[in-house]
Design an enzyme around this catalytic site. Structure first.
Site, short mmCIF file in Angstrom:
data_model
loop_
_atom_site.label_atom_id
_atom_site.label_comp_id
_atom_site.label_asym_id
_atom_site.label_seq_id
_atom_site.Cartn_x
_atom_site.Cartn_y
_atom_site.Cartn_z
N SER A 11 -2.94 2.15 -1.85
CA SER A 11 -1.86 2.02 -2.84
C SER A 11 -2.41 2.20 -4.25
O SER A 11 -1.75 1.89 -5.23
CB SER A 11 -1.18 0.65 -2.70
OG SER A 11 -2.15 -0.35 -2.87
N LYS A 46 2.47 -4.83 -6.75
CA LYS A 46 1.58 -4.85 -7.92
C LYS A 46 2.38 -4.42 -9.13
O LYS A 46 3.23 -5.14 -9.60
CB LYS A 46 0.34 -3.98 -7.84
CG LYS A 46 -0.04 -3.27 -6.60
CD LYS A 46 -1.51 -2.83 -6.77
CE LYS A 46 -1.63 -1.35 -6.74
NZ LYS A 46 -3.00 -0.87 -6.59
N TYR A 77 2.88 -2.09 8.35
CA TYR A 77 2.35 -0.90 9.02
C TYR A 77 3.20 -0.49 10.22
O TYR A 77 2.87 0.46 10.91
CB TYR A 77 0.92 -1.17 9.53
CG TYR A 77 -0.16 -1.14 8.46
CD1 TYR A 77 -0.10 -1.94 7.34
CD2 TYR A 77 -1.27 -0.29 8.59
CE1 TYR A 77 -1.09 -1.91 6.38
CE2 TYR A 77 -2.27 -0.25 7.64
CZ TYR A 77 -2.17 -1.07 6.52
OH TYR A 77 -3.15 -1.03 5.58
N HIS A 91 -9.26 -1.42 7.50
CA HIS A 91 -8.80 -2.18 6.34
C HIS A 91 -9.95 -3.05 5.83
O HIS A 91 -10.86 -3.38 6.60
CB HIS A 91 -7.61 -3.08 6.74
CG HIS A 91 -6.76 -3.50 5.58
ND1 HIS A 91 -7.15 -4.47 4.68
CD2 HIS A 91 -5.55 -3.08 5.15
CE1 HIS A 91 -6.21 -4.62 3.77
NE2 HIS A 91 -5.22 -3.78 4.02
N GLY A 92 -9.91 -3.44 4.58
CA GLY A 92 -10.87 -4.41 4.04
C GLY A 92 -10.58 -5.77 4.68
O GLY A 92 -9.44 -6.05 5.05
N ASP A 93 -11.63 -6.62 4.76
CA ASP A 93 -11.39 -7.91 5.44
C ASP A 93 -10.70 -8.94 4.53
O ASP A 93 -10.47 -10.07 4.92
CB ASP A 93 -12.69 -8.46 6.03
CG ASP A 93 -13.74 -8.74 4.95
OD1 ASP A 93 -13.43 -8.54 3.75
OD2 ASP A 93 -14.87 -9.14 5.31
N ASP A 94 -10.36 -8.52 3.31
CA ASP A 94 -9.71 -9.46 2.37
C ASP A 94 -8.31 -9.88 2.84
O ASP A 94 -7.81 -10.90 2.41
CB ASP A 94 -9.61 -8.83 0.96
CG ASP A 94 -8.93 -7.47 0.99
OD1 ASP A 94 -9.27 -6.66 1.87
OD2 ASP A 94 -8.06 -7.23 0.13
N GLN A 100 -1.24 -10.98 2.35
CA GLN A 100 -1.27 -9.87 3.31
C GLN A 100 -1.50 -10.34 4.75
O GLN A 100 -1.43 -9.53 5.67
CB GLN A 100 -2.39 -8.90 2.92
CG GLN A 100 -2.16 -8.22 1.59
CD GLN A 100 -3.14 -7.07 1.42
OE1 GLN A 100 -2.90 -5.97 1.86
NE2 GLN A 100 -4.25 -7.35 0.79
N ASP A 206 26.40 -16.51 -30.26
CA ASP A 206 26.31 -15.14 -29.74
C ASP A 206 27.44 -14.29 -30.32
O ASP A 206 28.36 -13.88 -29.63
CB ASP A 206 26.39 -15.21 -28.20
CG ASP A 206 26.26 -13.87 -27.52
OD1 ASP A 206 25.80 -12.90 -28.17
OD2 ASP A 206 26.64 -13.78 -26.33
#
Ligand code: SPV
Ligand code: MG
Length: 433
Positions: A11, A46, A77, A91-94, A100, A206
């Site tokens: 992304s 994000k 996915y 994928h990253g292990d984060d 996520q 106003d």
């Protein structure tokens, strides 16, 4: 090379050495398919992508290790796994923790149905890359980058979600608040610079008494600390001769849209309805204002949105409809239909009648009173934008008042302390860089 299908999704707006390393490692496992996450899905968790989807796709297509590039339309996915049936997902292990995690759980479950494998590489966050990413993100605040983003959001999202902001602090809330639920992320798409809340914050009614220079000052305060698109509540737009200058100023500073309402004379807040004297402008005069405003703008990005007050002033749906059609032919980029009813019936009826005549002009709603309807339902019925016009101001004021009363009652602040955020929190709320 083996025949395994390997899937890796991105992304990101930029490709750096870290990404290339992962691509190389993933390509060693088989034929690499890269998923590029859609603009809408990136914006949900994000920020709005700086590089549009098509360009991000090209970027990956030019890498030799990448066999094919596809679009990943959601953060989940599921769709990709069902259509591609990859043997391996990388994928990253984060993502084992944090928002996520539900996405990962879903991937593990879906892969297990056909013996697919998840390969996780250790995630390393490099300060150098983080810094580049941050600098890139700050581009979103540049007027030329910011201005057109509202139109883009309207074209990619089923419904655009806007919240009121009237200061740097409320702007930051609109910019940064994110809620995660089951692997989905939600945030606001932009800010509404409400005349009610901007005036209230200045202790004024106003009634267009906060002049345009003061309103632009608020716009600038918010712009300094945010990147999301801004819609200015332009009240009546003032005299047509003045409105053309208003359009130029707003467009130049990077505001995305102005909404002007078809009232004339002393403007009072719409939620008073017919309790106070309010005069609706003639169709001819308001159309002329829209026409002159559109002729004054220099870019294709800026939007003039016509706000119809017929339902507020009990003029009925036919009046609202004929005004909508007239304002659009005068050049309005979208219409806002306002109502102060608790039930959404008149709004639903209007949307249905309008959509039978006009399928595409965006419809903007301000569901302050008819607040039980969800965004999904508005979208289903054909609306394109909802504005939460005053909730931050209406929630902050009672909280401040209770604390002020508690101090007066107790002759000290101890009792009020539990209602306040800690000193540590307030000091770190806004980072120094
Ligand atoms: C505002 O927020 O100032 C508006 C919307 O104009 S309303 O208060 O509902 O009229
Ligand atoms: Mg207003």
């Amino acid at each position: 090379m083996n025949n395994k299908t390997v899937y890796l999704s991105f992304s990101t707006d930029m490709l750096h050495g870290g990404h290339i390393k992962i691509i190389k490692k993933a390509a060693e496992l088989g034929r690499l398919v890269v998923g590029v996450v859609s603009d809408e899905a990136v914006a949900s968790f994000k920020h709005y992508p700086i590089i549009p989807f098509e360009d991000r796709k090209c970027l990956f297509e030019s890498i030799t290790d990448v066999d094919r590039v596809i679009e990943q339309k959601t953060l989940s996915y599921k769709g990709v796994i069902e259509s591609l049936k990859p043997d391996i997902i990388v994928h990253g292990d984060d993502w084992r923790q944090g928002f996520q995690k539900p996405l990962r759980d879903e991937v593990v479950d879906l892969l297990s149905h056909y013996g697919g494998k998840l390969v996780e590489f250790p995630y390393s966050s490099d300060e150098k890359y983080k810094d580049i990413e941050k600098r890139l993100q700050s581009q979103l605040a540049i007027p030329d980058q910011r201005r057109g983003r509202l139109r883009k959001l309207l074209s990619i999202k089923p419904i655009v979600r806007i919240i009121e902001a009237h200061s740097g602090l409320t702007g930051l809330l609109a910019e940064k608040t994110v809620v995660y639920d089951e692997g989905k992320a939600s945030q606001f798409d932009g800010m509404w610079l409400s005349s009610l809340c901007d005036s209230t914050a200045k202790g004024k009614p106003d009634i267009e008494v906060v002049d345009f220079s003061a309103r632009v000052q608020t716009v600038n305060e918010i712009m300094e600390v945010t990147t999301k698109p801004i819609i200015l509540d332009g009240d009546t737009g003032g005299l047509t001769e003045h409105f053309v200058y208003t359009v130029r100023t707003l467009e130049r500073v990077g505001v995305s849209a102005v909404i002007i309402e078809d009232k004339t004379g002393l403007k009072r807040n719409s939620l008073f309805g017919t309790e106070v004297a309010q005069t609706q402008d003639s169709i001819e005069s308001f159309c002329e204002k829209i026409r002159m405003g559109k002729a004054a703008q220099k870019t294709k990005d800026f939007m003039i949105i016509a706000r119809i007050e017929s339902l507020i002033l009990n003029q009925g749906q036919e009046d609202a409809l004929s005004r909508a059609i007239a304002y659009i032919s005068a050049g309005a980029d979208a219409i806002m239909i306002h109502s102060k009813e608790k039930e959404p019936t008149e709004i639903f009826n209007f949307i249905e009648a309008f959509r039978s005549k006009d399928k595409k002009t965006p419809i903007v709603l301000v569901p302050t009173t008819y607040n039980k309807v969800t965004e999904e339902e508005f979208a289903k019925r054909g609306a394109n934008m909802v504005i939460y016009a005053n909730q931050l101001t209406r929630s902050a004021f009672p909280a401040m008042k209770t604390v002020a009363e508690s101090i007066l009652k107790n002759h000290r602040a101890m009792e009020a302390d539990k209602m306040c955020m800690s000193i540590k929190e307030i000091l770190s709320l806004i980072p120094e860089k």
